[in-house]
Design a protein around this motif. Structure first.
Motif, short mmCIF file in Angstrom:
data_model
loop_
_atom_site.label_atom_id
_atom_site.label_comp_id
_atom_site.label_asym_id
_atom_site.label_seq_id
_atom_site.Cartn_x
_atom_site.Cartn_y
_atom_site.Cartn_z
N ALA A 105 1.49 1.10 -11.85
CA ALA A 105 0.19 1.65 -11.47
C ALA A 105 0.32 3.06 -10.90
O ALA A 105 -0.55 3.91 -11.09
N LEU A 106 1.43 3.32 -10.21
CA LEU A 106 1.69 4.65 -9.67
C LEU A 106 2.14 5.63 -10.74
O LEU A 106 2.25 6.82 -10.49
N ILE A 153 8.30 10.84 -12.51
CA ILE A 153 9.15 10.80 -11.31
C ILE A 153 9.52 12.22 -10.90
O ILE A 153 9.48 12.57 -9.72
N ALA A 154 9.83 13.08 -11.85
CA ALA A 154 10.15 14.49 -11.55
C ALA A 154 8.93 15.20 -10.95
O ALA A 154 9.06 15.99 -10.00
N ARG A 179 0.80 -1.22 0.00
CA ARG A 179 0.00 0.00 0.00
C ARG A 179 0.84 1.27 0.00
O ARG A 179 0.34 2.34 -0.26
N THR A 180 2.11 1.14 0.31
CA THR A 180 2.97 2.32 0.35
C THR A 180 3.82 2.38 -0.91
O THR A 180 4.36 1.37 -1.35
N PRO A 181 3.96 3.57 -1.51
CA PRO A 181 4.72 3.67 -2.74
C PRO A 181 6.23 3.59 -2.55
O PRO A 181 6.95 3.38 -3.49
N HIS A 224 6.15 -5.77 -7.47
CA HIS A 224 6.70 -4.43 -7.28
C HIS A 224 6.64 -3.64 -8.59
O HIS A 224 6.30 -2.45 -8.59
N LEU A 225 6.98 -4.27 -9.69
CA LEU A 225 6.94 -3.59 -10.99
C LEU A 225 5.53 -3.14 -11.35
O LEU A 225 5.33 -2.03 -11.86
N ARG A 226 4.56 -3.98 -11.08
CA ARG A 226 3.17 -3.62 -11.38
C ARG A 226 2.70 -2.46 -10.51
O ARG A 226 1.98 -1.58 -10.99
#
Length: 85
Positions: free
Chosen positions: A52-53, A74-75, A3-5, A46-48
Motif C-alpha cells: 500500500a505504501l 524505495i529510492a 500506522r507507521t511505515p 506487513h506485506l500488504r
C-alpha cells in the motif's frame, strides 16, 4: 503499530526481498513468514502495508501472489527522507 511505515519486521522483510536473486519472481507471504519465523497472517499484514505504501509490487508465481521490492519507489522515498521530507 501498522500506522507507521518503519517497523523492525518491515525492515527485515525489505532486506529479505533485497537479498533475493534479481531474476526471482519474488516471495509468497508463506515464504516470507517461514524465513522470518512469523505467523503467515502477521507476514501478510506487513506485506500488504508495504504494498500500500508502494514499496512492494505484487505479481504471480506458481499461481500465487508474490511480492518484490519496487526499487524505484524505495529510492524516491529515500531521497525524500534525505532531503528532510
Amino acid at each position: 503499530m501498522l500506522r507507521t511505515p518503519v517497523d523492525g519486521t518491515r525492515l527485515r522483510i525489505l532486506t529479505l526481498l533485497r537479498e533475493q536473486d534479481a531474476a526471482a519472481d519474488g516471495l509468497t507471504a508463506e515464504a516470507v513468514a517461514a524465513r522470518l519465523g512469523l505467523p503467515r497472517p502477521a507476514a501478510l499484514t506487513h506485506l500488504r502495508l508495504l504494498t500500500a505504501l508502494g514499496l512492494l509490487r505484487t505479481g504471480r508465481c506458481a499461481g500465487r501472489v508474490c511480492y518484490r521490492r519496487d526499487e524505484a519507489r524505495i529510492a524516491e522515498v529515500t531521497r525524500l527522507f534525505e532531503k528532510g521530507w
